[in-house]
Design a protein around this motif. Structure first.
Motif: not given
Length: 172
Positions: A149-166
């Motif tokens: 389950a992810y808590n991002f709401n827009n593409i900017g937050e998605y990319f931010d989360f992707c960067q943190r995970v990777t």
């Protein structure tokens, strides 16, 4: 102090700046067109014996294991690989989830090109291979994918989360 730093940065940038339109090419003596056995480039007309008349490839006998066994040997190996497989599953799910959650139009509106969107797909495909390799190393006791389950709401937050995970995965 701050003023000196700005001057130093400006001088450094000016030193390394390349004028627009300048075509820098390697000098003739530096051009290389052949490779030796290790992939190093060699000057034109030479081979790996340094005189230009030797063999281009002289294989060195390998001392590596011919039939390696990739598996966890100790408990530490097993537990470390379990962490790794969870990371790979998370990255795989995350990249695919973003492609499903956000439309191509949303990515384009955000400023990405179709090629950049394809790179996200490519990252997801790479994660399949990573997860398979680690899973095979762990055998039947390998962890299985979870429902995330992810808590991002827009593409900017998605990319931010992707960067943190990777970043977390790359640091391991």
């Amino acid at each position: 102090m701050k003023h000196n730093l700005v001057i130093f940065a400006a001088l450094a940038l000016q030193t390394f700046a390349v004028p627009w339109g300048t075509n820098y090419r390697a000098a003739k003596w530096a051009k290389r067109d052949k490779f030796d056995a290790f992939g190093w480039t060699l000057r034109n007309g030479t081979s790996n014996n340094g005189q230009g008349n030797g063999p281009m490839y002289s294989p060195i006998p390998s001392t590596l294991e011919q039939n390696p066994s990739y598996q966890a040997v100790t408990d530490f190996d097993f537990n470390s690989l379990q962490v790794g497989i969870h990371q790979e599953y998370l990255e795989l799910d995350l990249f695919n989830y973003g492609l499903v959650r956000f439309s191509e139009k949303a990515f384009l509106d955000y400023g990405l090109t179709r090629d950049e969107i394809h790179l996200i797909r490519f990252f997801a495909q790479q994660e399949i291979g990573h997860a398979e390799v680690v899973s095979h190393m762990l055998g039947p006791n390998a962890a299985k994918p979870c429902k995330y389950a992810y808590n991002f709401n827009n593409i900017g937050e998605y990319f931010d989360f992707c960067q943190r995970v990777t970043r977390y995965g790359e640091s391991g």
